[in-house]
Design an enzyme around this catalytic site. Structure first.
Site, PDB file in Angstrom:
ATOM      1  N   ARG A  26      -1.014   7.674   0.137  1.00 23.22           N
ATOM      2  CA  ARG A  26      -1.684   7.045  -0.718  1.00 23.22           C
ATOM      3  C   ARG A  26      -2.440   6.465   0.253  1.00 23.22           C
ATOM      4  O   ARG A  26      -2.669   6.107   1.701  1.00 23.22           O
ATOM      5  CB  ARG A  26       0.414   6.504  -0.156  1.00 23.22           C
ATOM      6  CG  ARG A  26       0.739   7.268  -0.866  1.00 23.22           C
ATOM      7  CD  ARG A  26       0.663   7.298  -2.367  1.00 23.22           C
ATOM      8  NE  ARG A  26       1.079   5.815  -2.904  1.00 23.22           N
ATOM      9  CZ  ARG A  26       1.408   6.083  -3.989  1.00 23.22           C
ATOM     10  NH1 ARG A  26       1.887   6.349  -6.002  1.00 23.22           N
ATOM     11  NH2 ARG A  26       1.470   4.134  -4.463  1.00 23.22           N
ATOM     12  N   VAL A  27      -3.152   5.389  -0.183  1.00 24.23           N
ATOM     13  CA  VAL A  27      -3.826   3.935  -0.184  1.00 24.23           C
ATOM     14  C   VAL A  27      -3.226   3.014   0.162  1.00 24.23           C
ATOM     15  O   VAL A  27      -3.622   1.781   0.308  1.00 24.23           O
ATOM     16  CB  VAL A  27      -5.544   3.628  -0.877  1.00 24.23           C
ATOM     17  CG1 VAL A  27      -5.727   5.501  -0.765  1.00 24.23           C
ATOM     18  CG2 VAL A  27      -5.065   3.668  -2.268  1.00 24.23           C
ATOM     19  N   ASP A  28      -1.658   2.473  -0.070  1.00 18.45           N
ATOM     20  CA  ASP A  28      -0.785   1.654  -0.640  1.00 18.45           C
ATOM     21  C   ASP A  28       0.441   1.939   0.490  1.00 18.45           C
ATOM     22  O   ASP A  28       0.184   2.671   1.452  1.00 18.45           O
ATOM     23  CB  ASP A  28      -0.623   0.822  -1.975  1.00 18.45           C
ATOM     24  CG  ASP A  28       0.465   2.238  -2.258  1.00 18.45           C
ATOM     25  OD1 ASP A  28       0.764   3.224  -1.771  1.00 18.45           O
ATOM     26  OD2 ASP A  28       0.622   2.714  -3.191  1.00 18.45           O
ATOM     27  N   ASP A  29       1.180   0.976   1.018  1.00 21.45           N
ATOM     28  CA  ASP A  29       2.100   1.275   1.838  1.00 21.45           C
ATOM     29  C   ASP A  29       3.091   1.539   1.776  1.00 21.45           C
ATOM     30  O   ASP A  29       4.254   1.622   1.825  1.00 21.45           O
ATOM     31  CB  ASP A  29       2.369  -0.675   2.397  1.00 21.45           C
ATOM     32  CG  ASP A  29       1.524  -1.032   2.999  1.00 21.45           C
ATOM     33  OD1 ASP A  29       0.740  -0.366   4.184  1.00 21.45           O
ATOM     34  OD2 ASP A  29       0.646  -1.882   2.607  1.00 21.45           O
TER      35      ASP A  29
END
Ligand code: WT7
Length: 690
Positions: free
Chosen positions: A560-563
């Site tokens: 994932r590149v998000d949280d």
């Protein structure tokens, strides 16, 4: 950071966090990994549905350039009470919010029913006597089996019960059950009536369950007395009672009926709490209803089910999947990704509480008249040989599992695996999180004896079904690599600025154009759907994952590149965990990040700042973990709680998670640039505060 400070940091951390050897080794693929090619075993390739990459490329091309021809043909394999409007394109969509409302439509104007296609169609064609479900209970020796006719009858009875409670097309029914046969039966009963089911994973707490019941305004709740997982008893009915109390206090409760399956092997009836007038025993009531129930014909774009999933912010989103597109995509991916053929015994170890259980325990297999194993328990109970015992017992030929379970078993050594024959296996699948080349090798060489291809399948709750995966037999595998997109799935890799990259590259993974299985909206909040998935990169579906593409065009998911965290394959929002932590009266602030974990893939690491009156203690850590358990579920409780004096912020006040992630990973020599912090000394304080 200057070298001296760096050294100091390192020694403090070494001291406080223990030696390097405790740390995880999960790492991004290296260039050597790109070269590690494993050919499809010859015996498998001889019989597989697809046998060459060029065959795939031809079909892929057709799916992209002629979706009407390609998907029209696939959809025609199902029963439609009324065919879609074939004078119009099979798919109509808009991914560009600037051009108006984002929407996706497939097979518009067609009428069908997913339950009919999964059950009646086979029974009417004379296959009712074939096995549908083989159920294995938590305790060895407990099992049951149902043919397609049996399942159809049971589904009709539940559907007739729901009808008697005035549950109608478009209403929502919440399902909170352990992995007993009645769980997929309940899902299919809803599908039969056009009722939108919302399955909530039985590991969620009463507060999470209450939130989901309220959000979708469910009319009926289907549950069971208790669930069993290994040595643990899950008091499901108690959790339900508490959840409904919370809803009642909220003043917004619509649940009038709670149907409770009595699983006395888990919990005797007299121990189950009861609310007269609301609660009904499943067995004694449902069995009184007719085994015939007419089907509700649904428009292709009507909703089939909703499933909540976590993003980086806010409440979980109730993603809506559609009748026509989901059916076609779930059924078709099942057939090709698993190379499903007559005689296969298919076992997906996922729980129906997650999308994998929707698509590859319930809908995908049944749409293909597959025989499926359903397992109530855990891989390590009563010992780590359980999976292989089940494989031998039911002669499983296709096994689909999550890396976290594979890692757990790998840690127990090869011997226990080798005690079992496993000769029936011909294909192994992995899903839900990155599988490292090392784990992949163990799965391939030890579990599958280098006989069975391993398919690493990448997809999401939002995508409905598989998106990137080897089609076994059609091209070689690379350990730890999801390889190539499914028919018609147009993967795009973007750089930081949103520019599309070509050839070998690394960047954000997006999808161009609509595929039939994409979720159509977020229940009750269409703008959230647009904002989350279509406004980050204009005109594209944003997956939230990063990837690399190698010289062969193969895609390697980097995470994932998000949280969003992925703990044991469970998708967890950092924001939700933080919200639970700060609801503790002594917690003023919390920041949650993931760190590499040997077994779970990712572990949860929480930085917590306390109010002045509080003193850090182990008891307080326990309270904080408990509050997360209570509000979300045990699987979301942080492994590490790190007392922080304050959190590193930019001058604009944004928490710099990059730095927190480095600290959590003990990569203290590599903290990076701290000059943009409002107060760079925070980093050192953080370390002292541990
Ligand atoms: C996220 C979606 C796929 C259904 C179950 C999970 C991660 C999923 C892989 C894979 C690397 C993977 C991604 C994705 N993920 N499969 N094969 N390799 N990562 O569905 O709960 O919606 O989670 O799981 O990060 O975005 P989900």
């Amino acid at each position: 950071m200057d070298p001296l400070a760096e050294r100091r940091l390192r020694s403090v951390l070494e001291h406080l966090l223990g030696p390097e050897s405790n740390r995880s080794v999960r790492s991004s693929p290296t260039s050597e990994a790109y070269e590690d090619v494993v050919q499809v075993p010859g015996d498998f390739a001889k019989k597989s549905l697809l046998s060459s990459r060029s065959q795939y490329e031809q079909l892929y091309e057709e799916a992209v350039t002629n979706p009407d021809g390609f998907w029209g043909r696939v959809a025609a394999g199902y029963f439609w009470q009324k065919l879609w409007d074939t004078s119009k394109p099979v798919c109509n969509y808009n991914f560009d919010a600037d051009k108006g409302r984002v929407f996706v439509e497939w097979f518009k104007g067609g009428f069908t029913n997913v339950c009919y296609n999964a059950l009646d169609r086979h029974v009417l064609a004379g296959y009712g006597h074939e096995l549908c479900f083989l159920w294995e209970g938590n305790d060895p020796g407990q099992s049951a089996q149902l043919t397609y006719s049996d399942v159809l009858k049971k589904v009709c009875q539940v559907a007739n019960f729901l009808r008697s409670k005035n549950v109608k097309k478009g209403d929502r029914v919440c399902i909170y059950m352990s992995m007993i046969l009645e769980l997929p039966i309940a899902m299919l009963a809803c599908a039969r009536l056009g009722v939108i089911h919302s399955v909530v994973f039985a590991g969620f707490s009463s507060e999470s369950l209450a939130g989901r019941i309220l959000d979708c305004q469910a009319k009926v709740l289907l549950t069971c007395a208790a669930g069993r997982r290994g040595n643990k008893l899950l008091p499901l009915k108690d959790i339900v009672d508490h959840a409904l109390e919370i809803c009642l206090r909220d003043g917004n409760l619509r649940v009038e009926t709670c149907l409770v399956y009595e699983n006395s092997f888990a919990l005797p009836r007299q121990k189950v709490s009861w609310v007269e007038g609301r609660d009904i025993w499943w067995q004694e009531t449902v069995s009184r209803f007719s085994v015939d129930c007419p089907v509700e014909w649904m428009e292709a774009e009507d909703p089939l089910f909703m499933l909540y999933t976590s993003g980086s912010t806010g409440k979980p989103k109730g993603l809506i999947h559609s009748v026509g597109g989901y059916m076609v995509y779930a059924g078709f991916t099942f057939k090709h990704v698993f190379d499903h053929q007559r005689g296969d015994i298919f076992w997906c170890t996922a729980d129906c509480g997650w999308i994998t259980g929707h698509t590859y325990v319930t809908y995908g297999p049944l749409l293909n008249r597959a025989t499926c194993v359903i397992f109530e328990g855990v891989p390590t109970f009563p010992d780590a040989g359980r999976w292989w015992e089940i494989v031998d017992k039911y002669q499983v030929s296709i096994l689909y599992a999550a890396p976290t379970a594979i890692r757990t078993l790998a840690a127990q050594g090869d011997e226990i695996v080798r005690k079992y024959s496993r000769k029936s296996l011909r294909l192994l699948g992995s899903v839900g999180e990155p599988i490292s080349p090392k784990t992949w090798r163990w799965y391939y060489e030890v579990c599958g004896e280098s006989r069975c291809p391993v398919i690493d399948t990448w997809w999401q709750t939002e995508t409905g079904a598989c998106m990137i995966s080897p089609l076994p037999g059609a091209w070689p595998m690379k350990p730890g690599c999801a390889t190539l997109p499914f028919f018609g799935v147009q993967t795009v890799v973007l750089d930081q600025e949103g520019k599309e990259l070509h050839g070998p590259c690394e960047g954000y993974l997006c999808i161009k154009g609509a595929w039939p299985g994409i979720a159509r909206t977020v229940y009750g909040d269409h703008s959230r759907y647009e904002n989350t998935y279509f406004k980050i990169w204009k005109g594209l579906y944003s997956t939230g994952d990063g990837c690399r593409r190698d010289a062969d065009g193969f895609i390697w998911i980097t995470g994932r590149v998000d949280d969003v965290l992925n703990v044991s394959g469970h998708r967890i929002s950092t924001g939700e965990v933080e919200g639970a932590l700060v609801s503790h009266p002594h917690c003023t602030e919390a920041a949650v990040v993931g760190y590499d974990h040997d077994v779970k893939g990712q572990g949860i690491y929480a930085f917590v700042t306390l109010s002045h009156e509080a003193t850090p203690s182990d008891a307080l850590k326990k309270q904080l973990r408990d509050i997360v358990r209570k509000q979300i579920g045990a699987f979301a409780a942080p492994e590490v709680i790190h007392w922080a004096v304050s959190l590193p912020r930019t001058r604009s006040g944004k928490i710099m998670r990059r730095i927190l992630r480095k600290i959590a990973a003990r990569q203290y020599t590599d903290i990076g640039d701290t000059s943009s912090l409002a107060d760079p000394s925070v980093v050192e304080d953080l370390i002292k505060g541990m």
